[in-house]
Scaffold this motif. Structure first.
Motif, mmCIF file in Angstrom:
data_model
loop_
_atom_site.group_PDB
_atom_site.id
_atom_site.type_symbol
_atom_site.label_atom_id
_atom_site.label_comp_id
_atom_site.label_asym_id
_atom_site.label_seq_id
_atom_site.Cartn_x
_atom_site.Cartn_y
_atom_site.Cartn_z
ATOM 1 N N SER A 9 97.228 73.168 8.582
ATOM 2 C CA SER A 9 97.071 71.016 9.161
ATOM 3 C C SER A 9 95.216 71.477 8.951
ATOM 4 O O SER A 9 95.214 69.986 8.362
ATOM 5 N N MET A 10 94.549 71.804 9.054
ATOM 6 C CA MET A 10 93.612 71.502 10.004
ATOM 7 C C MET A 10 92.727 71.632 8.278
ATOM 8 O O MET A 10 91.710 70.444 8.001
ATOM 9 N N ALA A 14 91.014 68.494 6.427
ATOM 10 C CA ALA A 14 89.400 68.375 5.741
ATOM 11 C C ALA A 14 89.440 68.381 3.809
ATOM 12 O O ALA A 14 88.679 67.114 4.383
ATOM 13 N N THR A 15 90.561 68.039 4.054
ATOM 14 C CA THR A 15 90.435 68.267 2.501
ATOM 15 C C THR A 15 91.007 66.444 2.276
ATOM 16 O O THR A 15 90.065 65.975 1.526
ATOM 17 N N ILE A 20 86.041 69.008 2.115
ATOM 18 C CA ILE A 20 86.157 70.605 1.724
ATOM 19 C C ILE A 20 85.574 71.111 0.602
ATOM 20 O O ILE A 20 85.898 70.084 0.068
ATOM 21 N N LYS A 21 85.443 72.012 -0.249
ATOM 22 C CA LYS A 21 85.098 72.306 -1.340
ATOM 23 C C LYS A 21 85.728 73.706 -2.043
ATOM 24 O O LYS A 21 85.662 74.879 -1.421
ATOM 25 N N SER A 22 86.762 73.072 -2.491
ATOM 26 C CA SER A 22 87.051 74.398 -2.937
ATOM 27 C C SER A 22 87.444 75.110 -4.560
ATOM 28 O O SER A 22 86.668 74.859 -5.170
ATOM 29 N N GLY A 23 87.508 76.457 -4.453
ATOM 30 C CA GLY A 23 87.614 77.789 -5.589
ATOM 31 C C GLY A 23 85.979 77.770 -5.532
ATOM 32 O O GLY A 23 85.427 77.591 -4.612
ATOM 33 N N GLY A 78 96.844 70.792 -1.628
ATOM 34 C CA GLY A 78 97.237 69.789 -2.548
ATOM 35 C C GLY A 78 96.864 70.185 -4.354
ATOM 36 O O GLY A 78 96.445 69.218 -4.549
ATOM 37 N N LYS A 79 96.500 71.666 -4.292
ATOM 38 C CA LYS A 79 96.149 72.130 -5.201
ATOM 39 C C LYS A 79 97.019 73.221 -6.328
ATOM 40 O O LYS A 79 97.730 74.094 -5.283
#
Length: 120
Positions: A9-10, A14-15, A20-23, A78-79
């Motif tokens: 959830s955290m 953050a997203t 957040i930078k994802s990947g 959400g990815k």
């Protein structure tokens, strides 16, 4: 299990906050430009990915942890599947790291308890 959900959830919060930078590519860029405050690598990421991020985080003195699966990380951001995420906000990073440590402490206690019970 409840604490694991709090961690996810955290990550989701953050997203949504844009922290957040994802990947792998985006997370590595965040580490290199020092905007990453915490790097999370999924426990089912490749050993090469884990080693790479552990090394670059260590070099730049950025906290690193392994947590969840690629499916979990992706879902809460959400990815699709995500092996790596870098949290760029200090508050989110501190709280997430603290929750992850709590989960790991509980898992360690469970393992010790299981070993003790199986030896009797």
């Amino acid at each position: 299990m409840i604490l694991q959900n709090k961690v996810m959830s955290m990550i989701g919060l953050a997203t949504r906050a844009g922290k957040i930078k994802s990947g792998a590519f985006a997370a590595e860029a965040a580490v290199k430009d020092s905007s990453a405050m915490l790097v999370i690598v999924s426990s089912d990421a490749s050993e090469n990915t884990k080693k790479h991020f552990k090394d670059i985080c260590s070099y730049r003195n950025i906290p690193y942890c392994e947590f969840g699966t690629m499916e979990d990380l992706g879902r809460f951001m959400g990815k699709d599947l995500r092996a790596v995420a870098a949290i760029t906000d200090e508050g989110f990073a501190r709280k997430t790291e603290s929750l992850i440590q709590e989960v790991k402490n509980i898992e360690d206690l469970d393992r010790k308890s299981t070993r003790l019970n199986s030896s009797h």
